[in-house]
Design a protein around this motif. Sequence first.
Motif, PDB file in Angstrom:
ATOM      1  N   HIS A  53      -1.282   2.504   7.523  1.00 31.11           N
ATOM      2  CA  HIS A  53      -1.435   3.736   6.746  1.00 31.11           C
ATOM      3  C   HIS A  53      -0.696   4.852   7.462  1.00 31.11           C
ATOM      4  N   LEU A  54       0.340   5.382   6.824  1.00 31.29           N
ATOM      5  CA  LEU A  54       1.061   6.553   7.332  1.00 31.29           C
ATOM      6  C   LEU A  54       0.536   7.783   6.605  1.00 31.29           C
ATOM      7  N   ALA A  55       0.107   8.785   7.346  1.00 27.85           N
ATOM      8  CA  ALA A  55      -0.407   9.996   6.722  1.00 27.85           C
ATOM      9  C   ALA A  55       0.012  11.201   7.552  1.00 27.85           C
ATOM     10  N   GLY A  83       3.720  -4.241  -1.986  1.00 26.18           N
ATOM     11  CA  GLY A  83       4.371  -2.975  -2.299  1.00 26.18           C
ATOM     12  C   GLY A  83       3.930  -1.881  -1.346  1.00 26.18           C
ATOM     13  N   ALA A  84       4.449  -0.676  -1.571  1.00 28.92           N
ATOM     14  CA  ALA A  84       4.066   0.502  -0.800  1.00 28.92           C
ATOM     15  C   ALA A  84       3.263   1.417  -1.712  1.00 28.92           C
ATOM     16  N   PHE A 110       1.187  10.380   2.416  1.00 22.20           N
ATOM     17  CA  PHE A 110       0.179   9.326   2.285  1.00 22.20           C
ATOM     18  C   PHE A 110       0.847   8.052   1.780  1.00 22.20           C
ATOM     19  N   ILE A 111       1.044   7.082   2.652  1.00 29.88           N
ATOM     20  CA  ILE A 111       1.683   5.819   2.267  1.00 29.88           C
ATOM     21  C   ILE A 111       0.973   4.661   2.968  1.00 29.88           C
ATOM     22  N   LEU A 112       0.705   3.606   2.213  1.00 31.10           N
ATOM     23  CA  LEU A 112       0.144   2.367   2.758  1.00 31.10           C
ATOM     24  C   LEU A 112       1.116   1.229   2.479  1.00 31.10           C
ATOM     25  N   MET A 113       1.406   0.434   3.499  1.00 26.16           N
ATOM     26  CA  MET A 113       2.261  -0.739   3.307  1.00 26.16           C
ATOM     27  C   MET A 113       1.928  -1.762   4.376  1.00 26.16           C
ATOM     28  N   ASN A 114       2.442  -2.973   4.209  1.00 23.84           N
ATOM     29  CA  ASN A 114       2.130  -3.982   5.224  1.00 23.84           C
ATOM     30  C   ASN A 114       3.092  -3.849   6.414  1.00 23.84           C
ATOM     31  N   PRO A 115       2.725  -4.363   7.576  1.00 25.03           N
ATOM     32  CA  PRO A 115       3.534  -4.173   8.788  1.00 25.03           C
ATOM     33  C   PRO A 115       4.952  -4.717   8.671  1.00 25.03           C
ATOM     34  N   ARG A 116       5.109  -5.835   7.964  1.00 21.85           N
ATOM     35  CA  ARG A 116       6.451  -6.420   7.844  1.00 21.85           C
ATOM     36  C   ARG A 116       7.399  -5.465   7.138  1.00 21.85           C
TER      37      ARG A 116
END
Length: 262
Positions: A53-55, A83-84, A110-116
């Motif tokens: 989670h990038l915030a 997805g993001a 506010f962005i959520l994505m997987n580590p890959r």
Amino acid sequence: MLVIDNSLPVGHGSDLDHGVELIGASNEDWEFSAWDCGINHTGAKLHHYDLIHLATSAFAASGSDYLKLIDAGSLRSLLGLQGALGCIDSHREAVSIFGIRSQAWLRSSFILMNPRQLSSLGSLVSVGRDAPIFSGNPRQPFRDDAPISQAYQQLLLHWLTGDGAGKEAVWHSRFDLTPETLPFFESKTRAILNELMLTNRLLANGCPLVDVTWLAQRARAASTEAEIDVPDWRVQISARARSRRTLTQKLRRWLSKHMSWQ
């Protein structure tokens, strides 16, 4: 949780609470250089998590109702979509940057994505100080050969320095463009471009944009076994608009039933 404070020097580190770490970071490219410091600090541990989670501190600046839509079901759906997740914004018309036509993007707050997906991007700074964009002249801040369409240049100028007299909105902290404010104009403009380019690079890597409101609607409507295909961002935004209209209609019906007017 990793708190990245780009007002603290790079190399600073302390524990704020159990499982909450604080580090200092570079502010050269706003949140993007700070996130780079955080990713480098985390290292291989980044891939121990299902989602990253990038915030930023502005995550709730435009209203935090969307936070209520994020639950275990929507997060499980996101894992399957690859997805993001975030809030999709868009321009009325497509713009061009570095030869890429763009119209929609995820708010960097506010962005959520997987580590890959995150690690595949490398540095999150797409537009650095050495990018051939600015002229150094506040009267004409963009170079003649800047890799940004004229329409986008005018949009950026109006957003940051417009007087708000027209139909187009202006930034809440708009300012006059002078020799004194030119460095800030360039810095803020690069942050906006980095936000747009983050979306462009995710799309180029095959990572679709997923709007928070759209995903919440679909995740609740679909069974746990059903597959959810991510539609074009325009479809997702239209679903968000329909959701708002439905809430407004429900409120009006409730008011007409329970309230009396003189």
